[in-house]
Scaffold this active site. Sequence first.
Site, mmCIF file in Angstrom:
data_model
loop_
_atom_site.group_PDB
_atom_site.id
_atom_site.type_symbol
_atom_site.label_atom_id
_atom_site.label_comp_id
_atom_site.label_asym_id
_atom_site.label_seq_id
_atom_site.Cartn_x
_atom_site.Cartn_y
_atom_site.Cartn_z
ATOM 1 N N CYS A 47 -0.485 4.143 2.479
ATOM 2 C CA CYS A 47 -0.479 3.981 3.937
ATOM 3 C C CYS A 47 -0.194 2.526 4.281
ATOM 4 O O CYS A 47 0.938 2.070 4.166
ATOM 5 C CB CYS A 47 -1.781 4.495 4.546
ATOM 6 S SG CYS A 47 -3.279 4.051 3.629
ATOM 7 N N SER A 48 -1.210 1.758 4.672
ATOM 8 C CA SER A 48 -0.923 0.383 5.098
ATOM 9 C C SER A 48 -2.126 -0.523 4.892
ATOM 10 O O SER A 48 -2.335 -1.454 5.651
ATOM 11 C CB SER A 48 -0.526 0.388 6.576
ATOM 12 O OG SER A 48 -1.563 0.960 7.351
ATOM 13 N N CYS A 49 -2.930 -0.257 3.849
ATOM 14 C CA CYS A 49 -4.116 -1.072 3.602
ATOM 15 C C CYS A 49 -3.714 -2.537 3.431
ATOM 16 O O CYS A 49 -2.756 -2.844 2.716
ATOM 17 C CB CYS A 49 -4.849 -0.564 2.366
ATOM 18 S SG CYS A 49 -5.428 1.132 2.598
ATOM 19 N N CYS A 106 0.892 -1.159 0.000
ATOM 20 C CA CYS A 106 0.000 0.000 0.000
ATOM 21 C C CYS A 106 0.922 1.198 0.000
ATOM 22 O O CYS A 106 1.552 1.490 1.007
ATOM 23 C CB CYS A 106 -0.919 0.035 1.218
ATOM 24 S SG CYS A 106 -1.880 1.566 1.245
HETATM 25 FE FE FE Z 1 -3.383 2.082 2.814
#
Ligand code: FE
Length: 196
Positions: A95-97, A92
């Site tokens: 961000c950190s999906c 991602c």
């Molecule tokens: Fe994300």
Amino acid sequence: MDLRVRALQTVLTDKGYIDPAALDVLIDTYQTKVGPRNGARVVARAWVDPDFRSWLRRDATAAIASLGYAGRQGEHMQVVENTPDTHHMVVCTLCSCYPWPVLGLPPAWYKSAPYRSRAVREPRAVLAEFGVTLPEATQVRVWDSTAELRYLVLPMRPAGTEGLDEAALADWVTRDSMIGTGLPRPPVSADALQPA
Ligand code: FE
């Protein structure tokens, strides 16, 4: 980041928007009840059941939910299938999906700025650092997760696993092999831990 999150939590709690006890239940669920073993079961089923595998290709969200894995951060799933020609890897960049219902919470490196930028710029170098070296002819495809769509890599079933049943196969499926930064590998057996 920790401080910001704590500050935000304090403000939201003070205003009565969130209940800290409810947050604790959510965090405990994802830390102790949901994790990469869910995804491993999905992969193992796909390895033994061609119908399930084609369902995963067509509608991963429904196929995964049929095993009981659904919920937040996994509402829309896509499975990308590794082949000898193509290796898939998930990041991602924003961000950190991450697909929580099948993999649990993301590892720290997945959220790090270097992984997020380098996975797209130099995926092969990143893979090498994870100990994955692919044939030159294998194409690497990098998928950028979003808040709407999360990816699960379906790794190739390793050679030498022909005689294994679904449960035994699931033990070969590592978290990283479902992100694309690793490959399935034999489980470390209790025997292997004994001194020779
Ligand atoms: Fe994300």
